[in-house]
Enzyme design. Structure first.
Site, short mmCIF file in Angstrom:
data_model
loop_
_atom_site.label_atom_id
_atom_site.label_comp_id
_atom_site.label_asym_id
_atom_site.label_seq_id
_atom_site.Cartn_x
_atom_site.Cartn_y
_atom_site.Cartn_z
N HIS A 308 0.85 -1.19 0.00
CA HIS A 308 0.00 0.00 0.00
C HIS A 308 0.88 1.23 0.00
O HIS A 308 1.95 1.22 0.62
CB HIS A 308 -0.89 0.01 1.25
CG HIS A 308 -2.06 0.93 1.13
ND1 HIS A 308 -1.98 2.26 1.41
CD2 HIS A 308 -3.31 0.70 0.71
CE1 HIS A 308 -3.15 2.81 1.19
NE2 HIS A 308 -3.99 1.89 0.75
N ASP A 366 -7.98 -5.47 0.31
CA ASP A 366 -8.47 -6.33 -0.77
C ASP A 366 -8.08 -7.78 -0.62
O ASP A 366 -8.57 -8.64 -1.35
CB ASP A 366 -7.95 -5.82 -2.13
CG ASP A 366 -8.58 -4.49 -2.48
OD1 ASP A 366 -9.76 -4.33 -2.20
OD2 ASP A 366 -7.87 -3.64 -3.02
#
Ligand code: ACO
Length: 431
Positions: A308, A366
């Site tokens: 991320h 996710d």
């Protein structure tokens, strides 16, 4: 952003420029470079915005090193555990948790705007029957500005409010219709006696031929997925919405722009890509092969659902999502689901691997969401539309904040030009 007592001095060549340093309520200070070009004749260079704050905001705060996500100050794990999606919507939109009376009114308002203009049904029919639901959503949400003219005047506060409610209320209907259209089933109208998540599940999974009972545990899991995706400060799609809105574009056009950006596999499209990757791996014995590929600089493969831009620690949403995956799969009696086994083992092995540790790559939101959505019966093509549906409130809250800002300017980045300098046109016979 009140404290302007500190300054930073930038020296280059024979110039020295004093730049104000602004302090937020949390997070790193920012150097205010707005006067830099005027005073120094230079731009800053930051493709990908790795060190650039593009706005000031009071909505969401992320501490990526500590793995903290706060909406209006409230930690995401507390909201996911104790609150529910529409309450989080209220919090994001208006800044405070609602009283009992306020949430009742808000829920009533949203529930009563879930139907879409009947003519929009014909609009859906213009899409190829096998269109990806995200493609349909980008088009249909953009087209809302053609159906709801009376809420496109952004200078009118009432119209802004109506547009916000319409978008939050109608997005589940639009996402469910995009799905039904893609599988050739009739559209299912919303029902006002159901809560937001149950209504969405029913619009996706019921058919006129038989009764459909919403499972409350699945509805709770759906609501939690919505809550976990509601906002995430200045990510790519939110920044897209803000940039689109800075020109004064209407809210439906801005949200359609956000949906388009979210679709990419590096952003919202990662949930679909992640489940597809877990299925491709298939069995735990193949995991080392994929980890080796992810580490190979000559192989473009990446572990989807890992890494991320901001989190250099566990994504707090992934922790809640993992727990939710266990609950949902247990409820459905498929706790031995091979994809979940692969996901857990992949997470374990990757976290033990020095490559992922050194680069601070952890599972993101996710990584587990696809497993839950799959267990609920959603095809992978619906994963990103569900993300878009949930993120709509974040986009809208950020949009409202931006257009209420008296200092709003059109977003207009500059560039470092690397192309040819001026040259004269050459006739075709002389080239
Ligand atoms: N697998 C393997 N290596 C990775 C991964 C990954 N998933 N993510 C990053 N890396 C490596 C990169 O190769 C790079 O290595 P290098 O320094 O040796 O060149 C390093 O880690 C830093 O990666 P960047 O791409 O520079 O980091 P950035 O902040 O630009 O990207 C992103 C973040 C796009 C999320 C990236 O981690 C990625 O592609 N992840 C997979 C896709 C994904 O899960 N996206 C969802 C994000 S969350 C969301 O949108 C809801």
């Amino acid at each position: 952003m009140a404290d302007t007592s500190k300054t930073a001095t930038l020296t280059f060549g024979d110039k020295s420029i004093e730049l104000p340093v602004l302090e937020g309520t949390a997070g790193p200070n920012v150097i205010d470079i707005r006067k830099l070009y005027g005073q120094g004749g230079v731009f800053t260079y930051d493709p990908g915005f790795t060190s650039t704050a593009a706005c000031d905001s009071e909505i969401t705060y992320i501490d990526g090193d500590e793995g903290i996500l706060l909406h209006r100050g409230y930690p995401i794990d507390q909201l996911a555990e104790k609150s529910h999606f529409l309450e989080v919507c209220y919090l994001l939109l208006y800044g405070e948790l609602p009283t009992g009376e306020q949430i009742e009114k808000f829920e009533h308002l949203v529930t009563n705007h879930t139907m879409i203009h009947e003519q929009m049904h014909y609009f859906f029919r213009g899409f190829r029957r096998d269109a990806h639901p995200m493609a349909t959503m980008v088009g249909v949400v953009g087209a809302m500005s053609a159906f709801y003219h009376d809420s496109t005047d952004i200078s009118d506060e009432h119209q802004r409010e109506v547009a916000s409610i319409r978008l939050i209320a109608k997005m589940p209907t639009i996402a469910a219709m995009a799905y039904k259209y893609s599988i050739g089933q009739p559209f299912v109208y919303p029902r006002n006696d159901l809560d937001y998540a149950s209504n969405f599940l029913r619009m996706c999974f019921s058919v006129p031929a038989e009764e459909y009972q919403v499972n409350p545990i699945l509805s709770r899991a759906m609501d939690r997925i919505f809550t976990l995706h509601a906002d995430h400060e200045q990510n790519a799609s939110t920044s897209t919405v803000r940039l689109a809105s800075s020109s004064g574009a209407n809210p439906f056009a801005c949200i359609a722009a956000g949906i388009a950006c979210l679709w990419g596999p590096a952003h919202g499209g990662a949930n679909q890509a992640c489940l597809e990757m877990l299925r491709e791996i298939g069995t735990v014995d193949r995991i080392p092969e994929y980890i080796a590929r992810a580490k190979d600089k000559n192989d473009p493969f990446r572990l989807m659902g890992f890494g991320h831009r901001v989190y250099k620690n566990f994504d707090p949403r992934a922790t809640v999502m993992k727990k939710s995956a266990d609950e949902v799969l247990e409820l459905m009696g498929i706790e031995n689901n091979p994809t979940l086994q692969v996901a857990k083992e992949l997470e374990r092995l990757a976290l033990e691997d020095p490559y992922f540790a050194e680069k601070k790559l952890y599972p993101n939101v996710d990584f587990y969401s696809g497993i839950i959505l799959d267990a609920m019966g959603f095809p992978t093509s619906m994963f990103t539309p569900i993300f878009a549906l949930a993120r709509t409130v974040g986009w809208i809250s950020q949009w409202k904040e931006q257009i209420s800002d008296p200092q709003l300017k059109i977003g207009r980045p500059r560039q470092l030009y690397q192309g040819p300098t001026q040259r004269d046109y050459v006739d075709v016979e002389n080239r």
